[in-house]
Scaffold this motif. Structure first.
Motif, PDB file in Angstrom:
ATOM      1  N   VAL A  87       0.847  -1.187   0.000  1.00 47.47           N
ATOM      2  CA  VAL A  87       0.000   0.000   0.000  1.00 47.47           C
ATOM      3  C   VAL A  87       0.887   1.243   0.000  1.00 47.47           C
ATOM      4  CG1 VAL A  87      -1.945  -1.090   1.132  1.00 47.47           C
ATOM      5  CG2 VAL A  87      -0.188  -0.006   2.513  1.00 47.47           C
ATOM      6  N   GLY A  88       0.240   2.367  -0.234  1.00 49.69           N
ATOM      7  CA  GLY A  88       0.977   3.644  -0.217  1.00 49.69           C
ATOM      8  C   GLY A  88       2.098   3.646  -1.231  1.00 49.69           C
ATOM      9  N   GLY A  89       1.798   3.195  -2.446  1.00 49.63           N
ATOM     10  CA  GLY A  89       2.811   3.220  -3.501  1.00 49.63           C
ATOM     11  C   GLY A  89       3.939   2.240  -3.244  1.00 49.63           C
ATOM     12  N   GLY A  90       3.630   1.134  -2.578  1.00 48.19           N
ATOM     13  CA  GLY A  90       4.634   0.096  -2.376  1.00 48.19           C
ATOM     14  C   GLY A  90       5.539   0.358  -1.191  1.00 48.19           C
ATOM     15  N   LYS A  91       5.273   1.444  -0.471  1.00 48.09           N
ATOM     16  CA  LYS A  91       6.160   1.776   0.641  1.00 48.09           C
ATOM     17  C   LYS A  91       5.901   0.891   1.858  1.00 48.09           C
ATOM     18  CE  LYS A  91       5.700   6.399   0.609  1.00 48.09           C
ATOM     19  NZ  LYS A  91       5.335   6.848  -0.734  1.00 48.09           N
ATOM     20  N   LYS A  92       4.669   0.423   1.977  1.00 44.18           N
ATOM     21  CA  LYS A  92       4.348  -0.389   3.145  1.00 44.18           C
ATOM     22  C   LYS A  92       3.688  -1.684   2.713  1.00 44.18           C
ATOM     23  CE  LYS A  92       4.444   2.857   6.688  1.00 44.18           C
ATOM     24  NZ  LYS A  92       3.815   3.884   7.478  1.00 44.18           N
ATOM     25  N   VAL A  93       3.784  -2.644   3.581  1.00 43.42           N
ATOM     26  CA  VAL A  93       3.140  -3.922   3.304  1.00 43.42           C
ATOM     27  C   VAL A  93       2.199  -4.224   4.458  1.00 43.42           C
ATOM     28  CG1 VAL A  93       3.511  -6.390   3.045  1.00 43.42           C
ATOM     29  CG2 VAL A  93       5.078  -4.789   1.963  1.00 43.42           C
ATOM     30  N   LEU A 125     -14.451   2.052  -1.332  1.00 46.03           N
ATOM     31  CA  LEU A 125     -13.478   0.967  -1.359  1.00 46.03           C
ATOM     32  C   LEU A 125     -13.480   0.235  -2.697  1.00 46.03           C
ATOM     33  CD1 LEU A 125     -14.154  -0.561   2.172  1.00 46.03           C
ATOM     34  CD2 LEU A 125     -12.539   1.229   1.509  1.00 46.03           C
ATOM     35  N   VAL A 126     -14.422   0.585  -3.539  1.00 45.27           N
ATOM     36  CA  VAL A 126     -14.580  -0.135  -4.796  1.00 45.27           C
ATOM     37  C   VAL A 126     -13.903   0.626  -5.922  1.00 45.27           C
ATOM     38  CG1 VAL A 126     -16.232  -1.110  -6.420  1.00 45.27           C
ATOM     39  CG2 VAL A 126     -16.791  -0.986  -3.981  1.00 45.27           C
ATOM     40  N   ALA A 144      -7.317   2.866  -0.431  1.00 44.15           N
ATOM     41  CA  ALA A 144      -8.402   3.516   0.290  1.00 44.15           C
ATOM     42  C   ALA A 144      -8.818   2.664   1.483  1.00 44.15           C
ATOM     43  CB  ALA A 144      -9.588   3.740  -0.638  1.00 44.15           C
ATOM     44  N   LEU A 145      -8.684   1.357   1.303  1.00 42.67           N
ATOM     45  CA  LEU A 145      -9.103   0.434   2.348  1.00 42.67           C
ATOM     46  C   LEU A 145      -8.139   0.443   3.532  1.00 42.67           C
ATOM     47  CD1 LEU A 145     -11.010  -1.945   3.085  1.00 42.67           C
ATOM     48  CD2 LEU A 145      -9.428  -3.440   1.882  1.00 42.67           C
TER      49      LEU A 145
END
Lengths: 152, 635, 120
Positions: A87-93, A125-126, A144-145
């Protein structure tokens, strides 16, 4: 998601929902991991799990998507599966619990309908709605989720 | 040649030298007749110049060169420091620092050093007129047998050799000397024109001649002369020879690179630390397996792995340790400048420079210390006149000290100034409802709590409370984030001391493992003072909080079960872990103690709402994640 | 057999750069020294084919180091590394026994030329 071209999606089931996430956001699929509770965190956060030495926050899929508690309805999702999502552009998992992984499919971008209201699910979320063998599936907006859960 | 790979090294090393310059200037200021600092300054600036020239940073090179010139004159002339000179050199150092920083990020064109350069030149010229350089051109041993005046030497023997060096050749005098040395191998050299002493002058233009005796032929002589390098034209005995065009192209070089860096990027150390962290986790698991397997061979291996990984871990932690002077060294200058600006007299002392801390922690300390020192100079110490009125010596004292304590390092900023005006702060705190309106005095603890409130200082109370709040909230937040604590002691008229306590390393700590219900939590031993038993100790209520009294000191209790929302009741008799951070204590009531072990501190993404009592998480030997309690959040 | 080199400079930056230049050209950098006295000591231990010597170093300067080394080994091949504006010092170093010099900023080709001259 581009309208043209082929999109690879991971399909999984959460409660009664058939969901999808872009495959390029899926880091890994793991069995259900036992989380350590984080006091004070919202109920949707199951806790923190150990993924080969890294700590990953685990989000309870059925709570995030407002589905019934799987442990309550007699077994279907008791074992469950953990999908690691970027998430966050690949910065976090983040870990996301699902009942089962269904399939990995490639669909044409134009065959997906952009964001569409579905009964019983938060429209923010969709991302899009697709169809597979007469069954509708929801392409989740994973950012978004999950991002709001982490913003502390 | 690709220079970008060297830029980081250039920056790091230049910073080090320029930081040393500050200290040297301060030393010189303190004892103006001592010339040792000037020699050091000269070498430091010279080194920066050489590096900058190599990187192609023309403006840095130019500025350094002018500064070096002046320093050289000062060094040789044995000048004592004057205020004017020192100011100029401080300015030049600052300009150099800025020029270095800008150059490295490719903003060289923004560097404006014209004024400093002009002033340096001016000062150098003035010194030069004073005849400083005169004593310097001493009688060096002359190489040739026949001294000047060379032109008049009879043409009795030997060939006349005339040499012109390439126009672009640097240091032509040195090259010319090499030429004569090469020639000497063939026969006696004399009648060098201009005389060799002129080779040392900057004006030497690279044209010279000499006579050479002996039997060597013209070609042999020319070969020898050219072998000295940078020779444009040689005529031997009237016969002229031109250089072959394109003689010396750059040789092709194999692409193998060998690196010899001593500096290591912090990111790499972090990476190593992470790996070691995983190794420590696996080691724990191996130990558990070995214990259940009851196989002596596996036991043996497990023990060896334990030993090796511990040694490796120690090595890496050691590699991360950095002496505090790396951050402290810029402060003497800062305090000096600020004191001058504010018309204060301050003797600034640094103690415990060699104490080491994890680099990741040390890097974060600069700002908090800056705030505290600034406050000390600005608001802590009085003007010389006021100090005299109060019967103090006019020069105030500020001490920045590092002291190693058990598993932590205490860093303090102490001044002997006026102290914090508690009455004013109390009024203000009461008005804001921070303390009980009937409270009569503020304890040191409450004082800090008031000062650390964000925004407290920005109110108009600033000046009347001697502005103590400025930046304190920043310092407190930063220190707490590092797992440390901050305390204040202040006595009116006598001075104020801030003490920061920090863990020595962030990476691996020994921790108590506490059980609460079915959950486990790790509590770093850094701040654990002792454990006592709840249910045996009598509890009282102090200021509305449950507390125990330990050796006449009140220790408020924190029930972890309640705090963390674990359902059920604690056992009637259970341990209390007493935490101590400077002057503050608290007793953490847990269900049970599950032992002590080394844990690897990892970050985790704390979701929204997470209780602010965790400093990180770790993975236990059995692979289960466990949250680490932050002593700062519990005390 | 590649030639062995001892690199003497008080700046890691310079040592790294010179070492890189020489290593790329096939020389074997066998040691580094940060001060003149270290240079003298390491020369005694390592007996390198070539020494690159900075002029300005703390403790013992490069020129004094040249004197010491030449006293031990009159055939020592020492290449001075100087900066612009050090004419007098370079002359002094050569008189002390240095075989050649290069001037900062270093261009690899010029460093290698000078090295060839010294070793040739």
């Amino acid at each position: 998601m581009s309208d043209a071209g082929v999109v690879r999606l991971l399909l999984f089931r959460v409660g009664r929902l058939l969901c999808a996430a872009e495959a390029e956001r899926v880091r890994e699929i793991l069995p259900r991991l036992e989380p350590t509770r984080i006091p004070g965190a919202p109920p949707v956060v199951a806790g923190v799990v150990n993924v080969r030495g890294s700590l990953v926050t685990l989000v309870e899929g059925w709570r995030a998507l407002r589905q019934p508690d799987p442990s309550g309805d007699g077994g279907a999702g008791v074992s469950g599966t953990t999908v690691l999502l970027e998430v966050g552009g690949g910065k976090k998992v983040l870990g996301f619990t699902v009942d089962e992984v269904v399939d990995l499919v490639s669909v044409a971008g134009e065959s997906l309908d952009r964001r569409q209201a579905l009964p019983g699910i938060d429209p923010t979320l969709v991302r899009a709605v697709g169809r597979r063998a007469d069954q509708l599936f929801v392409v989740l907006d994973t950012d978004a989720l999950l991002t709001p859960i982490l913003s502390s | 040649m690709d220079l970008s790979q060297y830029a980081e090294l250039f920056l790091a090393e230049s910073r080090e030298h320029l930081s040393a310059c500050n200290q040297l200037l301060l030393d010189w200021e303190k004892s103006p007749a001592n010339l040792a600092p000037v020699g050091g300054l000269f070498r430091a600036v010279h080194t920066v110049k050489g590096m900058a020239a190599t990187m192609g940073y023309a403006r840095v090179t130019d500025l350094a060169h002018r500064a070096e010139n002046l320093l050289d004159l000062l060094r040789r002339g044995g000048r004592t420091a004057t205020d004017e000179l020192l100011q100029l050199l401080f300015r030049a150092r600052d300009a150099l620092e800025q020029a270095v920083e800008l150059s490295v990020v490719g903003r060289e064109e923004e560097i404006d050093v014209a004024e400093v350069i002009a002033d340096l030149e001016g000062a150098a010229t003035q010194l030069g007129r004073g005849g400083v350089a005169a004593g310097d051109i001493d009688a060096r041993p002359t190489l040739v047998a026949v001294p000047a005046p060379a032109v008049e030497t009879p043409v009795a023997a030997g060939r006349l050799v005339q040499v012109t060096l390439r126009a672009e050749a640097p240091i032509k005098g040195g090259r010319a000397l090499l030429v004569t040395k090469k020639a000497q191998a063939l026969g006696p050299v004399y009648a060098v024109t201009p005389p060799e002493s002129a080779f040392e002058a900057d004006e030497f233009d690279g044209r010279f001649s000499f006579r050479i005796g002996g039997a060597a032929g013209a070609e042999e002589i020319e070969r020898a002369v050219r072998a000295a390098g940078d020779v444009e034209r040689v005529t031997v005995g009237g016969e002229e020879r031109r250089a072959a065009p394109g003689a010396a192209g750059p040789p092709t070089v194999p692409p193998e690179t060998k690196s010899r860096h001593i500096r290591v990027d912090l990111g790499r150390l972090d990476g190593l630390m992470d790996l070691i962290g995983e190794l420590v986790t696996v080691r724990g698991r191996l130990n558990e397996l070995a214990a259940s397997a009851r196989d002596p061979a596996i036991d043996d291996v497990a023990i060896q792995v334990s030993r090796l990984s511990r040694e490796l871990q120690d090595e890496i932690i050691q590699a991360r340790m950095t002496p505090v002077w790396q951050v402290f060294d810029r402060f003497p200058r800062l305090v000096r400048d600020l004191a001058r600006e504010l018309g204060k007299q301050v003797a600034f002392r640094v103690e415990g420079k060699e104490i080491e801390l994890d680099r990741a922690i040390l890097d974060e300390l600069g700002d908090p210390l800056l705030h505290l020192l600034r406050n000390a100079v600005d608001h802590g110490v009085e003007s010389p006149a006021e100090r005299r009125r109060r019967g103090k010596k006019p020069e105030a004292e500020i001490v920045l000290a590092a002291v190693r304590e058990r598993a932590s390092v205490a860093i303090s900023v102490r001044d002997d100034g006026r102290g914090i005006d508690r009455k004013r702060i109390l009024e203000r705190a009461q008005r804001d409802g921070i303390v009980d309106p009937h409270a009569e005095a503020l304890s040191d603890d409450q004082l800090l709590r008031v000062l650390a409130r964000p925004g407290f200082s920005t109110a108009d109370a600033v000046t009347s409370v001697s502005g103590r709040g400025v930046g304190i909230d920043v310092a407190v937040t930063r220190i707490r984030a590092l797992g440390g604590s901050i305390d204040v002691r202040s006595e009116e008229g006598k001075g104020t001391t801030f003490v920061m306590r920090l863990p020595v390393t962030l990476a691996i700590v020994r921790a108590l493992i506490a059980g609460v219900g079915t959950e486990r939590y790790a509590l770093p031993l850094t701040y654990v003072a002792e454990t006592v038993e709840f249910g045996v100790q009598a509890t009282t209520i102090v200021e509305g909080r449950e507390a125990i009294v330990l050796r006449d000191r009140v220790v408020p209790l924190v029930h972890l079960r309640r705090l963390l929302g674990v359902s059920g009741d604690a056992p009637t008799r259970c341990p209390i872990i007493v935490l101590e951070m400077g002057e503050r204590r608290s007793g953490v009531v847990v269900d049970g103690m599950l032992g002590q072990q080394e844990i690897v501190v990892k970050g985790f993404d704390a979701p929204q709402g997470t209780l602010p009592v965790f400093s990180g998480a770790t993975i236990m030997g059995d692979g289960v994640p466990t949250l680490i309690l932050d002593a700062g959040g519990l005390v | 057999m590649s030639h062995t080199v001892l690199v003497c400079d008080d700046a890691i930056f310079m040592r790294t750069m010179i070492s890189d230049i020489l290593a790329q050209a096939g020389f074997e950098v066998v040691g580094e020294a940060e001060t003149g006295s270290q240079a003298v000591e390491k020369y005694r231990q390592l007996k390198p084919d070539l020494v690159t010597m900075d002029i300005v170093m703390p403790d013992m300067g490069g020129i004094d180091a040249v004197r010491e080394i030449v006293k031990q080994d009159p055939d020592a091949k020492i290449l001075m590394c100087s900066a612009m504006g050090q004419q007098a010092l370079v002359v002094e170093a050569i008189q002390a026994g240095a075989k050649d010099f290069v001037v900062k900023p270093f261009q690899p080709s010029r460093v290698l030329e000078a090295v060839q001259r010294v070793l040739g």
